[in-house]
Design a protein around this motif. Structure first.
Motif, PDB file in Angstrom:
ATOM      1  N   VAL A  14       0.904  -1.219  -0.134  1.00 48.18           N
ATOM      2  CA  VAL A  14      -0.190  -0.069  -0.055  1.00 48.18           C
ATOM      3  C   VAL A  14       0.966   1.278  -0.151  1.00 48.18           C
ATOM      4  O   VAL A  14       0.552   2.068  -0.783  1.00 48.18           O
ATOM      5  N   LEU A  15       2.072   1.296   0.809  1.00 50.32           N
ATOM      6  CA  LEU A  15       2.975   2.308   0.808  1.00 50.32           C
ATOM      7  C   LEU A  15       3.784   2.596  -0.494  1.00 50.32           C
ATOM      8  O   LEU A  15       3.724   3.774  -0.930  1.00 50.32           O
ATOM      9  N   MET A  16       4.104   1.485  -1.087  1.00 53.66           N
ATOM     10  CA  MET A  16       4.793   1.679  -2.336  1.00 53.66           C
ATOM     11  C   MET A  16       3.889   2.334  -3.195  1.00 53.66           C
ATOM     12  O   MET A  16       4.324   2.942  -4.233  1.00 53.66           O
ATOM     13  N   GLU A  17       2.551   1.687  -3.392  1.00 55.38           N
ATOM     14  CA  GLU A  17       1.823   1.979  -4.390  1.00 55.38           C
ATOM     15  C   GLU A  17       1.524   3.893  -4.115  1.00 55.38           C
ATOM     16  O   GLU A  17       1.288   4.396  -5.078  1.00 55.38           O
ATOM     17  N   ALA A  18       1.476   4.104  -2.822  1.00 56.85           N
ATOM     18  CA  ALA A  18       1.153   5.508  -2.716  1.00 56.85           C
ATOM     19  C   ALA A  18       2.275   6.378  -3.063  1.00 56.85           C
ATOM     20  O   ALA A  18       2.250   7.478  -3.394  1.00 56.85           O
ATOM     21  N   GLN A  19       3.490   5.815  -2.586  1.00 58.35           N
ATOM     22  CA  GLN A  19       4.622   6.502  -3.118  1.00 58.35           C
ATOM     23  C   GLN A  19       4.847   6.760  -4.586  1.00 58.35           C
ATOM     24  O   GLN A  19       5.263   7.671  -4.975  1.00 58.35           O
ATOM     25  N   SER A  20       4.546   5.589  -5.252  1.00 59.06           N
ATOM     26  CA  SER A  20       4.459   5.717  -6.822  1.00 59.06           C
ATOM     27  C   SER A  20       3.687   6.666  -7.262  1.00 59.06           C
ATOM     28  O   SER A  20       3.958   7.722  -8.125  1.00 59.06           O
ATOM     29  N   SER A  21       2.266   6.793  -6.647  1.00 62.89           N
ATOM     30  CA  SER A  21       1.275   8.002  -6.891  1.00 62.89           C
ATOM     31  C   SER A  21       2.053   9.239  -6.654  1.00 62.89           C
ATOM     32  O   SER A  21       1.949  10.225  -7.731  1.00 62.89           O
ATOM     33  N   GLN A  22       2.377   9.728  -5.677  1.00 62.45           N
ATOM     34  CA  GLN A  22       3.176  10.900  -5.301  1.00 62.45           C
ATOM     35  C   GLN A  22       4.377  11.132  -6.309  1.00 62.45           C
ATOM     36  O   GLN A  22       4.284  12.278  -6.580  1.00 62.45           O
ATOM     37  N   LEU A  74       3.840   9.930   3.911  1.00 63.70           N
ATOM     38  CA  LEU A  74       4.506   9.732   2.720  1.00 63.70           C
ATOM     39  C   LEU A  74       5.797  10.766   2.880  1.00 63.70           C
ATOM     40  O   LEU A  74       5.346  11.950   3.142  1.00 63.70           O
ATOM     41  N   ALA A  75       6.614  10.288   2.361  1.00 61.04           N
ATOM     42  CA  ALA A  75       7.793  11.245   2.272  1.00 61.04           C
ATOM     43  C   ALA A  75       7.711  12.071   0.966  1.00 61.04           C
ATOM     44  O   ALA A  75       7.017  11.805  -0.006  1.00 61.04           O
ATOM     45  N   GLN A  76       8.499  13.475   1.010  1.00 65.80           N
ATOM     46  CA  GLN A  76       8.399  14.051  -0.336  1.00 65.80           C
ATOM     47  C   GLN A  76       8.981  13.538  -1.352  1.00 65.80           C
ATOM     48  O   GLN A  76       9.834  13.015  -0.947  1.00 65.80           O
ATOM     49  N   PRO A  77       8.255  13.437  -2.478  1.00 61.68           N
ATOM     50  CA  PRO A  77       9.079  12.901  -3.634  1.00 61.68           C
ATOM     51  C   PRO A  77      10.027  13.686  -4.274  1.00 61.68           C
ATOM     52  O   PRO A  77      10.190  14.813  -3.828  1.00 61.68           O
ATOM     53  N   VAL A  78      10.838  13.152  -5.181  1.00 60.90           N
ATOM     54  CA  VAL A  78      11.669  14.042  -5.946  1.00 60.90           C
ATOM     55  C   VAL A  78      10.947  14.987  -6.729  1.00 60.90           C
ATOM     56  O   VAL A  78      10.003  14.649  -7.482  1.00 60.90           O
ATOM     57  N   LEU A  79      11.114  16.396  -6.669  1.00 66.17           N
ATOM     58  CA  LEU A  79      10.307  17.505  -7.194  1.00 66.17           C
ATOM     59  C   LEU A  79      10.830  18.086  -8.856  1.00 66.17           C
ATOM     60  O   LEU A  79       9.935  18.121  -9.556  1.00 66.17           O
ATOM     61  N   THR A  80      11.964  17.967  -8.847  1.00 64.81           N
ATOM     62  CA  THR A  80      12.671  18.525 -10.147  1.00 64.81           C
ATOM     63  C   THR A  80      13.621  17.308 -10.942  1.00 64.81           C
ATOM     64  O   THR A  80      14.147  16.603 -10.337  1.00 64.81           O
TER      65      THR A  80
END
Ligand code: OFO
Length: 167
Positions: A14-22, A74-80
């Motif tokens: 669940v976490l991994m899919e949420a991270q993918s979405s982010q 969730l941690a902040q994903p890579v933004l740029t």
């Protein structure tokens, strides 16, 4: 009824899919402010929505089997990204990591003789095959295109009809 260990393993997914979405949402927002990448932007937004759908499917499954699906922080994903190519490389690497995680889950389900979960996971196995293949195709095309602006124009136009994730 899910075992505690299977419940925990599915919650990790669940976490991994949420991270993918982010992660893909961040790619979409980045692409949105680059000139001329409307198609790519649409692709990333759609991909992000698909990952959220994958997460929801897991949440429903865990709860339906008598477990408790945990909505993760969730941690902040890579933004740029330094280039479009690097964003797509990141996407491919991410999909490979997700595939590996799904494979581990399938393995655990078999070891536990949890055939319902094993059966449920087959959808994810197929989905990952498609997503990996699409991500590879995008990377191959971008490799060919290099710095050619007309190639990039066509890539952005065509990506909208390239099937897309979860087709
Ligand atoms: Fe959830 O399918 Fe990609 O990561």
């Amino acid at each position: 009824m899910l075992s505690k260990s299977m419940q925990d393993a599915l919650n990790k997914q669940v976490l991994m899919e949420a991270q993918s979405s982010q992660a893909y949402l961040a790619m979409a927002s980045w692409a949105d402010i680059q000139p001329g990448l409307k198609g790519v932007t649409q692709f990333f937004f759609k991909h992000s929505d698909e990952e959220r759908m994958h997460m929801l499917k897991l949440i429903h499954y865990i709860n339906d089997r008598g477990g408790f699906a945990v909505v993760p922080a969730l941690a902040q994903p890579v933004l740029t990204f330094v280039s479009l190519k690097s964003a797509f490389e990141e996407l491919l690497n991410h999909e490979l990591a997700v595939s590996s995680s799904i494979n581990d889950l399938v393995d655990s389900a078999l070891k536990e003789k949890d055939y319902a979960t094993h059966n449920f996971l087959q959808w994810y196995v197929m989905e990952q095959m498609e997503e990996e293949s699409l991500a590879r195709e995008c990377n191959d095309k971008l490799e060919l295109i290099g710095d050619d602006k007309s190639g990039l124009y066509l890539f952005d136009r065509d990506i909208v009809s390239m099937g897309g994730p979860g087709k």
